[in-house]
Design a protein around this motif. Structure first.
Motif, PDB file in Angstrom:
ATOM      1  N   GLU A 133      -6.293  10.639   0.583  1.00  0.00           N
ATOM      2  CA  GLU A 133      -6.265  10.871   1.870  1.00  0.00           C
ATOM      3  C   GLU A 133      -5.366  12.373   2.074  1.00  0.00           C
ATOM      4  O   GLU A 133      -4.462  12.637   1.654  1.00  0.00           O
ATOM      5  CB  GLU A 133      -5.664   9.815   2.581  1.00  0.00           C
ATOM      6  CG  GLU A 133      -6.324   8.500   2.418  1.00  0.00           C
ATOM      7  CD  GLU A 133      -7.622   8.465   3.102  1.00  0.00           C
ATOM      8  OE1 GLU A 133      -7.936   9.291   4.142  1.00  0.00           O
ATOM      9  OE2 GLU A 133      -8.557   8.041   2.348  1.00  0.00           O
ATOM     10  N   VAL A 166      -3.627   7.270  -2.151  1.00  0.00           N
ATOM     11  CA  VAL A 166      -3.506   6.043  -1.542  1.00  0.00           C
ATOM     12  C   VAL A 166      -3.755   4.795  -2.564  1.00  0.00           C
ATOM     13  O   VAL A 166      -4.855   4.851  -3.222  1.00  0.00           O
ATOM     14  CB  VAL A 166      -4.338   5.745  -0.194  1.00  0.00           C
ATOM     15  CG1 VAL A 166      -3.898   4.515   0.107  1.00  0.00           C
ATOM     16  CG2 VAL A 166      -3.966   6.723   0.717  1.00  0.00           C
ATOM     17  N   THR A 212       1.022  -1.229   0.110  1.00  0.00           N
ATOM     18  CA  THR A 212       0.311   0.100   0.063  1.00  0.00           C
ATOM     19  C   THR A 212       0.797   1.345   0.144  1.00  0.00           C
ATOM     20  O   THR A 212       1.783   1.227   0.653  1.00  0.00           O
ATOM     21  CB  THR A 212      -0.921   0.154   1.097  1.00  0.00           C
ATOM     22  OG1 THR A 212      -1.627  -1.088   1.231  1.00  0.00           O
ATOM     23  CG2 THR A 212      -1.973   1.131   1.101  1.00  0.00           C
ATOM     24  N   ILE A 222     -18.545   5.778  -4.256  1.00  0.00           N
ATOM     25  CA  ILE A 222     -17.130   6.031  -4.876  1.00  0.00           C
ATOM     26  C   ILE A 222     -16.884   4.548  -5.711  1.00  0.00           C
ATOM     27  O   ILE A 222     -16.944   3.575  -4.876  1.00  0.00           O
ATOM     28  CB  ILE A 222     -16.053   6.477  -3.906  1.00  0.00           C
ATOM     29  CG1 ILE A 222     -16.100   7.459  -3.065  1.00  0.00           C
ATOM     30  CG2 ILE A 222     -14.591   6.378  -4.666  1.00  0.00           C
ATOM     31  CD1 ILE A 222     -15.515   7.903  -1.955  1.00  0.00           C
ATOM     32  N   ARG A 249     -14.312   2.538  -8.023  1.00  0.00           N
ATOM     33  CA  ARG A 249     -12.741   2.853  -8.421  1.00  0.00           C
ATOM     34  C   ARG A 249     -12.550   1.511  -9.471  1.00  0.00           C
ATOM     35  O   ARG A 249     -13.057   0.457  -9.314  1.00  0.00           O
ATOM     36  CB  ARG A 249     -11.889   2.443  -7.202  1.00  0.00           C
ATOM     37  CG  ARG A 249     -12.206   3.147  -5.921  1.00  0.00           C
ATOM     38  CD  ARG A 249     -11.301   2.632  -4.651  1.00  0.00           C
ATOM     39  NE  ARG A 249     -11.724   3.444  -3.534  1.00  0.00           N
ATOM     40  CZ  ARG A 249     -12.721   2.802  -2.810  1.00  0.00           C
ATOM     41  NH1 ARG A 249     -13.209   1.588  -2.956  1.00  0.00           N
ATOM     42  NH2 ARG A 249     -12.948   3.303  -1.555  1.00  0.00           N
ATOM     43  N   GLU A 251      -2.877   0.644  -3.927  1.00  0.00           N
ATOM     44  CA  GLU A 251      -2.741  -0.630  -3.672  1.00  0.00           C
ATOM     45  C   GLU A 251      -1.805  -1.104  -5.069  1.00  0.00           C
ATOM     46  O   GLU A 251      -2.376  -1.194  -6.281  1.00  0.00           O
ATOM     47  CB  GLU A 251      -3.487  -1.840  -3.428  1.00  0.00           C
ATOM     48  CG  GLU A 251      -3.733  -1.863  -1.897  1.00  0.00           C
ATOM     49  CD  GLU A 251      -4.638  -3.047  -1.839  1.00  0.00           C
ATOM     50  OE1 GLU A 251      -5.091  -3.012  -0.457  1.00  0.00           O
ATOM     51  OE2 GLU A 251      -5.114  -3.855  -2.642  1.00  0.00           O
ATOM     52  N   GLN A 305      -7.279   3.489  -3.996  1.00  0.00           N
ATOM     53  CA  GLN A 305      -8.053   3.153  -2.719  1.00  0.00           C
ATOM     54  C   GLN A 305      -8.751   4.515  -2.245  1.00  0.00           C
ATOM     55  O   GLN A 305      -9.782   4.318  -1.898  1.00  0.00           O
ATOM     56  CB  GLN A 305      -7.110   2.740  -1.780  1.00  0.00           C
ATOM     57  CG  GLN A 305      -6.204   1.603  -1.724  1.00  0.00           C
ATOM     58  CD  GLN A 305      -7.085   0.236  -2.119  1.00  0.00           C
ATOM     59  OE1 GLN A 305      -7.809   0.066  -1.266  1.00  0.00           O
ATOM     60  NE2 GLN A 305      -7.084  -0.353  -3.243  1.00  0.00           N
ATOM     61  N   GLU A 353       1.284   5.411  -0.050  1.00  0.00           N
ATOM     62  CA  GLU A 353       0.592   6.761  -0.076  1.00  0.00           C
ATOM     63  C   GLU A 353       1.333   7.857  -0.714  1.00  0.00           C
ATOM     64  O   GLU A 353       2.518   8.179  -0.486  1.00  0.00           O
ATOM     65  CB  GLU A 353       0.793   6.949   1.497  1.00  0.00           C
ATOM     66  CG  GLU A 353      -0.497   7.732   1.980  1.00  0.00           C
ATOM     67  CD  GLU A 353      -0.324   8.284   3.502  1.00  0.00           C
ATOM     68  OE1 GLU A 353       0.062   7.142   4.152  1.00  0.00           O
ATOM     69  OE2 GLU A 353      -0.646   9.535   3.718  1.00  0.00           O
TER      70      GLU A 353
END
Lengths: 792, 137
Positions: free
Chosen positions: A611, A753, A512, A570, A572, A755, A608, A514
């Motif tokens: 943020e 964010v 993951t 949402i 994605r 993956e 994801q 960021e």
């Protein structure tokens, strides 16, 4: 009312064909054969007209029809608009019925040529009749005011339709269901042949007529299932292609049985054995299609699956039960009546014969189908046993099916080396040497590369063995007569598929990340940089991430958007750097980039969310990080979860409190650390009547300090809340958090964010299936030619 | 011939036992939130998301924190290993699969009911185009 009239005409035609064919079969009256043919033609033509009429309503946006209103809107244009024909239950049944009608027209000519018409077409017409009945029970031409008589006035024309779920707004919805339903519909043909064989007491020839259709079903259904898996992989963003969901399983089980029957039919062809079993094997795929339809369309699975199933109403449920019961009782009943007459041919095969290997291979396919069927039916079974439906974990399918798959892979290899009747052990050992050595070497290499699970090593070894054996044999056949290459190709495909499954599902890696704007981060040897968003059509936004490897780089637009259709949810979509990436058509260099970097492993980027980072959510005071706590609302900060449960005043202070004098107020806070240890702390404040208070800091054994910096009771709701200051111990990892909090919201940054996953050798999954399907088609052509030559 | 049937019978019996055991072990019971709090087994809890309570995603641990309420109105704090599931906001029902540990339900998976197959209860409305999507809730 045109739609309904068309449905009734089709029903009448098919019903006539059913009875006339059946009567003709028993009486031999030629007149009824003519009536039956006319009946079937009328039925089939009206089915096609019904489907055509529904398609016309779809294309012309007739939203006064409930079905059209429910799945379409003016925003949807062809070719996607065409797919709204079958996204709902009525339409998908209509598609199935239409395929059945078209297949029936072909089958009529086919069975006439092979002298099976009345018996095959009689039962086939009855299947078509039942399918049309579904459109009678669940009318696709219902008007909105008929569906909702209370809320919708008669004659109302909605201004627009509800639209298509954007999750389905995809190229694959146009391709996947039509292929899958063709596979479903075609299972009725081997069923009709097996049934006709029983009727005619024809124990051998029916298999030769049926086998091309079984191969057709296996090819189409196998391809359709995989397209569904590819769709899930490409669109849904969870990174997998198979989830053992009831909807997936329900097409997988009939396919497994169809493939198993190819093998048992081959044994009968070569040795005359399995006469009895093959009647059952011929009928099972269709009966399992019906059972699966019942599971996924009747609402019995309720809420035990990812897919939601509309409760279709009692009549659909009842009709589906009658549908299954009718054909199961008819098929098995006739089998039981006829079973004594079926000659049992003793086949003297040894354990080292190809017959036995084929039997074991088919048996393992059947057992896999059985385990999968039981797992899929778990909600039904547990409902009966425990009175409460519950699903089964995916681990069940892996645990039960993996040993069988390993065994099957070994058989795929061994079976090709064995001869009919008996194999000379010296010959076997000689032919075994090369592929076994190659497979062992390859397995040792992958063990050194990091494959340590004993199950996976065994699965890999067996699959590699199967691959090398079939490559060797396939090479020899290709030099001789490539028409006979089908079996080798199909088995090579399966072995490649197995290796792809092992690599991509057990050795994938995920991190993951960021990503702050323009700050590159490394993952799996790639440099990923979030460069910013750009708007697409509608509410869709692409969050662009550049992926750099060496000197070349490409932008991956990771799409996230609020879907109005879905009430603002949402959605994605992942972006995949894989060989099957259609951006390569518009960006010619992309293909080179992927070929040099992602040939052996897909890079799967799944967004994801956006943020806020950099301490924006945290504030601090000189007492530490401020943690605002509502009563009984656990809040996680750093390594602790805090739950404020109430206030506490020592008994001897209560009087002081009542009198409005200075008193100690304790705030009860339960703190739970990440390792699970929890304790309750009661930091106290000395409340001084003039409105000020003196704060007492509490230090716990870990060195962390806590202070209640504010106490507040909402005057309206009486809801109590406190601000707890958390001062981490000097060596605590939460010091970083404190630093962030002190920096304050000024440094806040939006970060993407995502993956990032690498999927090693997932291309082998798709490639394996394609090779396998080609194998089926090659064998299909060969069996067609055999049939014409044998003149049955 | 007899030996063949005996071997076959034993193999079939072994498969049945193996299948039954696997079935029992991997059967994930649907339980209420209350029962989930008391057991250490992996279970499934069906319910819906409590929209009024705090929901957040922790990117450092890649966990999504929210509250769900089950059919008996028991509120259960859930920590999902992963980001917010697709369709989370609109799913009328969710199913959390996992184990209750340290005062929260540690979910390995949260299923959201795919709403595409949900049917409208009231049908189209006369006023505007927007009404179509409203009739959902």
């Amino acid at each position: 009312m045109l739609g309904r009239a068309l449905v009734y005409a089709a029903f009448g035609g098919m019903l006539t064909a059913t009875f006339a064919y059946t009567y003709n079969f028993f009486s031999g009256d030629e007149k009824f054969l003519k009536i039956a043919r006319i009946g079937f033609h009328i039925g089939a033509i009206f089915v096609i007209l019904t489907a055509g009429y529904l398609m016309d309503l779809v294309l012309t946006h007739q939203f006064q029809y409930t079905y059209i209103w429910s799945y379409s809107s003016y925003e949807i244009h062809p070719p996607l608009l065409i797919s709204t024909f079958y996204v709902g239950q009525q339409g998908s049944f209509m598609l199935w019925t239409m395929y059945t009608a078209i297949i029936g027209l072909i089958l009529m000519a086919y069975s006439r040529k092979h002298h099976y018409e009345s018996s095959v077409m009689g039962i086939f017409s009855s299947i078509a009749t039942f399918l049309i009945l579904m459109a009678v029970v669940k009318n696709p031409f219902e008007r909105v005011w008929q569906t909702w008589p209370q809320t919708v006035p008669a004659g109302f024309m909605p201004t627009d339709g509800r639209g298509l779920n954007p999750l389905l707004d995809n190229l694959w919805i146009i391709i996947h269901p039509p292929i899958l339903f063709l596979g479903f519909a075609s299972t009725a043909v081997p069923f009709a042949h097996a049934f006709s064989g029983l009727l005619r007491k024809d124990h051998d020839n029916w298999t030769k007529v049926a086998v091309p259709w079984t191969l057709f079903t296996s090819a189409v259904l196998g391809f359709g299932i995989t397209l569904g898996g590819f769709w899930a992989y490409e669109t849904l963003g969870w990174g997998g292609f198979w989830g053992w969901d009831p909807v997936e399983n329900s097409s997988f089980i009939p396919w497994l049985l169809a493939v198993a029957s190819i093998h048992t039919l081959l044994v009968q062809r070569r040795t005359g054995g399995f006469k009895r079993a093959n009647f059952i094997m011929g009928m099972l795929p269709f009966l399992l299609v019906l059972y699966s339809t019942f599971l996924t369309r009747s609402g019995v699975l309720g809420d035990t699956s990812v897919h939601s199933f509309v409760k279709p109403g009692m009549w659909v449920y009842v009709l589906l039960v009658i549908f299954i019961a009718f054909f199961a009782i008819l098929g098995f009943g006739l089998y039981l009546i006829r079973v004594r007459d079926i000659p049992k041919k003793r086949i003297n095969y040894t354990f080292s014969s190809r017959e036995f290997a084929l039997f074991l291979g088919a048996a393992s396919l059947v057992v896999i189908a059985g385990f999968t069927l039981i797992g899929t039916s778990a909600p039904l079974i547990t409902n009966i046993l425990k009175g409460k439906p519950s699903a089964i974990a995916n681990s069940y399918y892996i645990k039960t099916n993996l040993p069988l798959a390993i065994f099957m892979a070994a058989m795929i290899g061994l079976g090709q080396l064995l001869w009919w009747k008996k194999t000379n052990s010296q010959t076997l050992l000689r032919t075994l040497q090369l592929p076994l050595t190659a497979a062992t070497i390859l397995t040792v290499i992958v063990i050194f590369a990091g494959m340590h699970s004993i199950w996976m090593v065994m699965f890999f070894l067996a699959s590699a063995f199967a691959l090398f054996v079939n490559l060797e044999i396939g090479y020899k056949i290709a030099k001789g007569n490539p028409k006979f290459l089908g079996a080798s190709l199909a088995h090579i495909g399966v072995a490649v598929l197995f290796i792809g499954i092992i690599a991509s599902t057990h050795y994938d890696k995920t991190v993951t990340l960021e990503l702050k704007p323009n700050l590159p981060q490394k993952a799996f040897g790639y440099e990923l940089t979030y460069v910013g968003p750009h708007p697409l059509t509608g509410t869709k936004v692409a969050y662009d991430v550049t992926v750099q490897s060496g000197k070349s780089k490409f932008v991956a637009p990771l799409v996230m958007y609020h879907s109005a259709y879905n009430g603002g949810a949402i959605l994605r979509h992942p972006y995949i750097f894989s060989l099957v990436n259609y951006d390569a058509f518009t960006h010619p260099k992309l293909l080179g980039f992927i070929a040099s970097n992602m040939l052996t492993r897909d890079l799967y980027l799944s967004p994801q969310g956006m943020e806020m980072t950099g301490g924006s959510s945290l504030q601090s005071s000189r007492y530490g990080i401020t943690v605002p706590l509502q009563m009984n609302d656990p809040t996680n900060v750093g390594r602790y979860t805090f739950t404020f449960t109430g206030f506490q005043v020592p008994p001897n202070e209560r009087e002081a409190m009542m009198e409005g004098k200075t008193f100690d107020l304790g705030s009860i806070v339960k703190i739970t650390s990440k390792d699970g240890a929890s304790q309750t702390i009661v930091p106290t404040n000395e409340i001084i009547p003039n409105g000020e208070s003196e704060l007492h800091t509490l230090k716990i054994s870990s060195g962390d300090k806590f202070t209640v910096t504010d106490v507040h009771v909402d005057s309206k709701t009486k809801q109590a809340s406190i601000d707890l200051a958390y001062m981490p111990a000097k060596k605590s990892p939460d010091m970083a958090l404190l630093k962030q909090a002190e920096d304050g919201p000024n440094t806040a940054n939006e970060a993407l964010v995502l993956e990032a996953t690498i999927k090693p050798f997932i291309n082998l999954v798709w490639g394996g299936v394609v090779i396998m399907v080609i194998g089926f088609i090659v064998t299909w052509r060969r069996r067609r030619e055999d049939l014409l030559r044998e003149n049955i | 011939m007899k030996a063949k049937y005996i071997i076959g019978g034993v193999v079939i019996a072994a498969f049945v036992v193996f299948g039954a055991i696997s079935f029992m072990q991997n059967n994930i019971a649907y339980v209420s939130a209350k029962v989930a709090e008391q057991t250490h087994r992996t279970v499934q809890v069906k319910g819906s998301w409590v929209k009024t309570m705090k929901t957040f995603y922790d990117p450092t641990t890649n966990t999504f924190h929210f509250y769900m309420v089950d059919d008996h109105h028991t509120i259960l704090p859930v920590v999902l290993a992963g980001a917010k599931p697709n369709n989370f906001e609109i799913a009328p029902n969710i199913v959390a699969k996992g184990r209750y540990e340290d005062g929260v339900f540690q979910a390995t998976n949260v299923l959201t009911k795919c709403p595409s197959k949900y049917q409208s209860k009231t049908g189209p409305e006369a006023s505007t185009q927007q009404s179509a999507s409203k009739s959902y809730n």
